[in-house]
Design a protein around this motif. Structure first.
Motif, short mmCIF file in Angstrom:
data_model
loop_
_atom_site.label_atom_id
_atom_site.label_comp_id
_atom_site.label_asym_id
_atom_site.label_seq_id
_atom_site.Cartn_x
_atom_site.Cartn_y
_atom_site.Cartn_z
N TRP A 1 0.86 -1.20 0.00
CA TRP A 1 0.00 0.00 0.00
C TRP A 1 0.87 1.23 0.00
CZ3 TRP A 1 -0.53 4.38 2.93
CH2 TRP A 1 -1.69 5.14 2.72
N PRO A 2 0.51 2.21 -0.89
CA PRO A 2 -0.52 2.13 -1.93
C PRO A 2 0.07 1.56 -3.22
CG PRO A 2 0.36 4.35 -1.82
CD PRO A 2 1.08 3.57 -0.75
N ASN A 3 -0.76 0.87 -3.98
CA ASN A 3 -0.32 0.36 -5.28
C ASN A 3 -1.14 0.94 -6.42
OD1 ASN A 3 -2.72 -1.15 -5.21
ND2 ASN A 3 -1.68 -2.92 -4.32
N LYS A 4 -1.95 1.97 -6.11
CA LYS A 4 -2.72 2.71 -7.11
C LYS A 4 -3.18 4.01 -6.45
CE LYS A 4 -7.06 0.32 -6.00
NZ LYS A 4 -8.18 -0.50 -6.54
N PRO A 5 -3.82 4.91 -7.19
CA PRO A 5 -4.25 6.17 -6.60
C PRO A 5 -5.14 5.97 -5.37
CG PRO A 5 -4.39 6.29 -8.98
CD PRO A 5 -4.06 4.87 -8.65
N GLN B 1 1.77 11.73 -1.27
CA GLN B 1 1.95 11.60 -2.72
C GLN B 1 3.43 11.66 -3.08
OE1 GLN B 1 -1.03 13.26 -5.35
NE2 GLN B 1 0.56 14.39 -6.45
N PHE C 1 5.16 8.29 -1.66
CA PHE C 1 4.86 7.01 -2.30
C PHE C 1 4.80 7.07 -3.83
CE2 PHE C 1 3.03 6.43 2.00
CZ PHE C 1 3.71 5.28 2.36
N ASN C 2 4.89 8.27 -4.39
CA ASN C 2 4.82 8.43 -5.84
C ASN C 2 3.53 7.85 -6.41
OD1 ASN C 2 5.87 9.42 -8.27
ND2 ASN C 2 6.78 7.45 -8.79
N GLN C 3 2.45 8.03 -5.66
CA GLN C 3 1.10 7.66 -6.12
C GLN C 3 0.19 8.86 -5.87
OE1 GLN C 3 -0.23 5.15 -7.64
NE2 GLN C 3 1.10 3.36 -7.35
N PRO C 4 -0.80 9.08 -6.76
CA PRO C 4 -1.72 10.20 -6.53
C PRO C 4 -2.56 10.00 -5.27
CG PRO C 4 -1.84 9.41 -8.80
CD PRO C 4 -1.07 8.39 -8.03
N HIS D 1 -7.61 2.00 -0.47
CA HIS D 1 -7.43 3.08 -1.44
C HIS D 1 -8.59 4.06 -1.47
CE1 HIS D 1 -4.36 0.17 -2.69
NE2 HIS D 1 -3.71 1.22 -3.13
#
Length: 324
Positions: free
Chosen positions: A30-34, A59, A62-65, A91
């Motif tokens: 986690w996270p693996n998507k926005p 953000q 983790f470089n996720q939105p 998510h």
């Protein structure tokens, strides 16, 4: 194949699918998507500001939105219901205040979700409210306010039915024999602007939204509802100092997840958000929002909400508070 066998097969398949989904959520990183933060009130309020600040930090980490979606309505129930029915993969999380679990169950005959459909990930902080009136009222102190509010009706805005301001109006009418008329708005910001414009006589609302207008002379600050004076307005007395301890009130800022979210995932998310909140810039943001950091997770968070719900339940039964 008989209908009974078909039903049993379908039931078993459903259970296996649910178990598989839970295991996938538990084992996936986690996270693996926005990630969506569902804020249960309109933009511009304290919980919205805080959600966006934390989302910006996460953000980058983790470089996720991390996006904030405002879903106001029914005193937070609309946003809460959406999260309650969301996936348990972490998510989609609810950012809001305690009222969906501490006030709404006592004043709504039915809700689209059950309290048990959500569980607290984190009780972030607590804060008081600011009692303020329009300068045209001529009211300068809590003593003046009580005298006027007992002699005639005063229109008081709140952030909506079931909001802390709504509860405070009813508390005042019962314990202090005032004649306040509740006027709900869609969030703290429009409720504050109603006081500024003179559309209502006053309001008991989140301090950060009130203070710029207090400093600008468009709202007269009378008291804060906390046990201590506000860092943003140290010159303003507490309601207890003014002789009305029964009018103390607080707001809890919380993050919640769907109830079946796996415990390891809950711990992972709570750790990430807690570490973000520990950064100096976010501690400063909490102070700017007049919040006292609590950082409660797990059983401690649940117990904090339960105690407040029990307290508000007693108040609501005593006041006869209903959804307008």
């Amino acid at each position: 194949m008989t209908a009974l066998v078909l039903r049993r097969t379908a039931l078993l398949a459903g259970l296996l699918l649910s178990l598989t989904g839970s295991l996938q959520a538990q084992n996936a990183p986690w996270p693996n998507k926005p990630v969506r933060f569902i804020n249960s009130f309109p933009p511009g309020g304290p919980s919205d500001i805080l959600a966006r600040a934390v989302g910006d930090v996460l953000q980058k980490q983790f470089n996720q939105p991390f996006t904030v979606e405002n879903k106001p309505g029914a005193a937070g129930n609309v946003g809460a219901d959406q999260v309650a029915k969301s996936s348990v993969d972490g998510h989609t999380l609810l950012w809001g205040i305690d009222t969906t679990h501490t006030i709404n169950p006592h004043i709504y005959k039915t809700m689209a979700f059950k309290e048990a459909d959500l569980k607290p990930l984190l009780v972030i902080s607590s804060s008081a409210l600011l009692l303020g009136v329009h300068p045209s009222s001529g009211i300068k102190t809590v003593k003046d306010f009580m005298q006027v509010a007992r002699e005639r009706s005063l229109n008081f805005s709140s952030g909506g039915n079931g909001s802390p301001g709504h509860l405070w109006v009813n508390m005042s009418n019962v314990s202090a024999a005032t004649r306040l008329v509740h006027v709900p708005y869609r969030g703290n910001s429009p409720a504050v602007m109603a006081v500024v414009s003179g559309e209502v006589d006053g309001g008991t609302l989140a301090t950060p939204g009130m203070m710029p207008h207090v400093k600008g002379g468009k709202i007269t600050a009378l008291a804060v509802t906390g046990r201590q004076r506000s860092r943003l307005a140290p010159e303003v007395p507490t309601v207890a100092e003014a002789g009305f301890k029964d009018l103390e009130s607080e707001v809890l800022y919380v993050v919640m997840a769907p109830a079946n979210t796996p415990a390891p995932l809950m711990q992972t998310m709570a750790k990430a958000i807690t570490e973000a909140l520990g950064r100096p810039e976010l501690q400063t943001r909490l102070k700017d929002l007049d919040m006292t950091y609590e950082g409660l997770t797990g059983a401690a968070a649940s117990e904090r909400l339960k105690k407040l719900s029990d307290h508000y339940g007693r108040v609501i039964r005593a006041t006869g508070m209903k959804v307008d």
